[in-house]
Design a protein around this motif. Sequence first.
Motif, PDB file in Angstrom:
ATOM      1  N   SER A  39       0.826  -1.210   0.000  1.00 46.72           N
ATOM      2  CA  SER A  39       0.000   0.000   0.000  1.00 46.72           C
ATOM      3  C   SER A  39       0.860   1.260   0.000  1.00 46.72           C
ATOM      4  O   SER A  39       0.458   2.301  -0.526  1.00 46.72           O
ATOM      5  CB  SER A  39      -0.949  -0.003   1.204  1.00 46.72           C
ATOM      6  OG  SER A  39      -0.237   0.123   2.432  1.00 46.72           O
ATOM      7  N   ASP A  76       1.623   1.821  -3.518  1.00 44.64           N
ATOM      8  CA  ASP A  76       0.473   2.399  -4.215  1.00 44.64           C
ATOM      9  C   ASP A  76       0.452   3.919  -4.035  1.00 44.64           C
ATOM     10  O   ASP A  76       0.230   4.670  -5.001  1.00 44.64           O
ATOM     11  CB  ASP A  76      -0.830   1.807  -3.678  1.00 44.64           C
ATOM     12  CG  ASP A  76      -0.992   0.330  -4.011  1.00 44.64           C
ATOM     13  OD1 ASP A  76      -0.377  -0.126  -4.988  1.00 44.64           O
ATOM     14  OD2 ASP A  76      -1.749  -0.366  -3.290  1.00 44.64           O
ATOM     15  N   ARG A  77       0.675   4.369  -2.806  1.00 42.65           N
ATOM     16  CA  ARG A  77       0.700   5.824  -2.551  1.00 42.65           C
ATOM     17  C   ARG A  77       1.874   6.476  -3.277  1.00 42.65           C
ATOM     18  O   ARG A  77       1.756   7.597  -3.802  1.00 42.65           O
ATOM     19  CB  ARG A  77       0.770   6.099  -1.046  1.00 42.65           C
ATOM     20  CG  ARG A  77      -0.486   5.683  -0.288  1.00 42.65           C
ATOM     21  CD  ARG A  77      -0.501   6.271   1.107  1.00 42.65           C
ATOM     22  NE  ARG A  77       0.557   5.762   1.947  1.00 42.65           N
ATOM     23  CZ  ARG A  77       0.464   4.648   2.680  1.00 42.65           C
ATOM     24  NH1 ARG A  77      -0.654   3.918   2.646  1.00 42.65           N
ATOM     25  NH2 ARG A  77       1.471   4.255   3.440  1.00 42.65           N
ATOM     26  N   HIS A  78       2.983   5.780  -3.295  1.00 43.13           N
ATOM     27  CA  HIS A  78       4.163   6.293  -4.007  1.00 43.13           C
ATOM     28  C   HIS A  78       3.862   6.476  -5.494  1.00 43.13           C
ATOM     29  O   HIS A  78       4.228   7.506  -6.087  1.00 43.13           O
ATOM     30  CB  HIS A  78       5.332   5.330  -3.815  1.00 43.13           C
ATOM     31  CG  HIS A  78       6.419   5.442  -4.835  1.00 43.13           C
ATOM     32  ND1 HIS A  78       7.213   6.553  -4.964  1.00 43.13           N
ATOM     33  CD2 HIS A  78       6.822   4.569  -5.802  1.00 43.13           C
ATOM     34  CE1 HIS A  78       8.081   6.362  -5.949  1.00 43.13           C
ATOM     35  NE2 HIS A  78       7.857   5.183  -6.481  1.00 43.13           N
ATOM     36  N   ARG A 131       0.957   6.984  -6.961  1.00 46.26           N
ATOM     37  CA  ARG A 131       0.065   8.131  -7.164  1.00 46.26           C
ATOM     38  C   ARG A 131       0.831   9.446  -7.066  1.00 46.26           C
ATOM     39  O   ARG A 131       0.617  10.370  -7.863  1.00 46.26           O
ATOM     40  CB  ARG A 131      -1.081   8.081  -6.148  1.00 46.26           C
ATOM     41  CG  ARG A 131      -2.057   6.918  -6.379  1.00 46.26           C
ATOM     42  CD  ARG A 131      -3.318   7.091  -5.555  1.00 46.26           C
ATOM     43  NE  ARG A 131      -3.078   6.960  -4.128  1.00 46.26           N
ATOM     44  CZ  ARG A 131      -3.141   5.805  -3.456  1.00 46.26           C
ATOM     45  NH1 ARG A 131      -3.418   4.665  -4.107  1.00 46.26           N
ATOM     46  NH2 ARG A 131      -2.947   5.768  -2.163  1.00 46.26           N
TER      47      ARG A 131
END
Length: 493
Positions: free
Chosen positions: A373, A376-378, A380
């Motif tokens: 997760s 995932d933030r990275h 975006r």
Amino acid sequence: MKCSRIRTIVTLAVATLLGAGALTGPAVAAPTARADRAAAPVPVLSWIPCHERFECAQAKVPVDHEEPRGDTLTVGLIRMPARDRAHRAGTLFVSTGVVSGVSFVRSAGPTLFSSLNQRFDIVGIDQRGTGTSRPAMRCSTYEQDREIEKSLVADHSGARDQFVRQAKALNDLCVQRSEALLPRLGTTEAARDLDLLRRAVGDSRLTYLGLSYGTLLGQYYAAMFPGRVRAMALDGVQPADRSVRDPLRLDREMFAAAEAGLETFFSWCRRSTASCGFGAGDPEAAFDALVRQLDGNLVEHPGRHDLVTGGVLMGEAYQALAEPASWPAFADRLRDLSMQQLPTRDLPTGENDVLAGYLGNTCLDQETPPDLSVHDRHVRAAVRVAPRIGRFGGYAQVKCGLWPVDTAHHRGSWQHQGPTPLLVVSNTHDPYVPRAWAHKIADDTGNARLLGVRGHGHMALGRSDCVDKAVFDYLTRTRLPAPGASCSIPLPG
């Protein structure tokens, strides 16, 4: 250009990493990093003629520096002996990190180091596990990669699960073929090897040139062996502290620099119509349309690895950014691709030693989060700062986040306590290393002089007489350029 060979090798390594699958598997314990230990035997270097004008050797070093008199592995070396042996001043070690320093010195050394070679031996290093060093890190062949991985596309921003699935198969091969070597790589061990090599050539202090990834090895050595550096020049710098502690942020900053490099290429193309015949006045829109067109070919031809896809073109663009002198040829390449209905390419065969050596060393150095997760933030965030490059390479660090070996790296201060400041060379618009990284290295080491270079492309050595003179004066006489000194490298016409 004198240094174009290393820029090509380095960009191929990064492009390979950005497009490859992630790595997962059972964790293997890595040794604790310590600089102080019982002395290992100094390698005896038996130089033999090789490649017509060079000499080669294999240096035996401990597999595990915690057991300095235990099993050994070898570090591959190549040497250009000083021409004036009667007045020999010492050895200049040249490293490109996890990319072959032996190949670089063999290719660029006779031209680039002609003046230094008068009184210095020039020695290129293949960091343990890479190039001519033995054993070499092995994971997969290119043929196996194509069985494991899907065809490369330009947008991986939604492909996390695909990366992980591919990674499980690739990781099995890494463990099957290199399990014993996996915990014995990394830049901490390479720095200890380098200190043994310094002693092997009889130098009381180290003279070192680090290029691109080789700047990491230089920072490790300067921090781990205070007082043992005579002169150390670093060009195309990556900050070791951020690479270790926040590799995702490091990637985002690199992606933003590359995105800016692409924008500069488009601006150059609009201005330089005589050199760039691509895009009919709007090369940016034409490039994006070409990427979509090439990826669209996979709809009718799924699974074709020999197609030039939008992802393959992104890798080519990333490589072209390193050397602005290649931009007219790259513009011709874009124009030719735009006129082909189904362009294809030759596929590499044999060992993918570039990917294996890079991952085997880099992933051991970095504290990459295993939590998907976080990646995932990275991704975006990466897409926000670098829309094209972020989509292409955002999940690249999943490989290291799930690497099957515990992290092992230098955990102390990055201060350089030697009598001579490091010389850090930095382009203002390097597409791989933001200018701010050079200032961070100066802050982290506390003892460095910056040589600013107004220009684009990756690294400056070999592309500017001004840079070459400043670097070679420093390496020869430990004479630093004046504070605030700068050079420039113009774009092609």
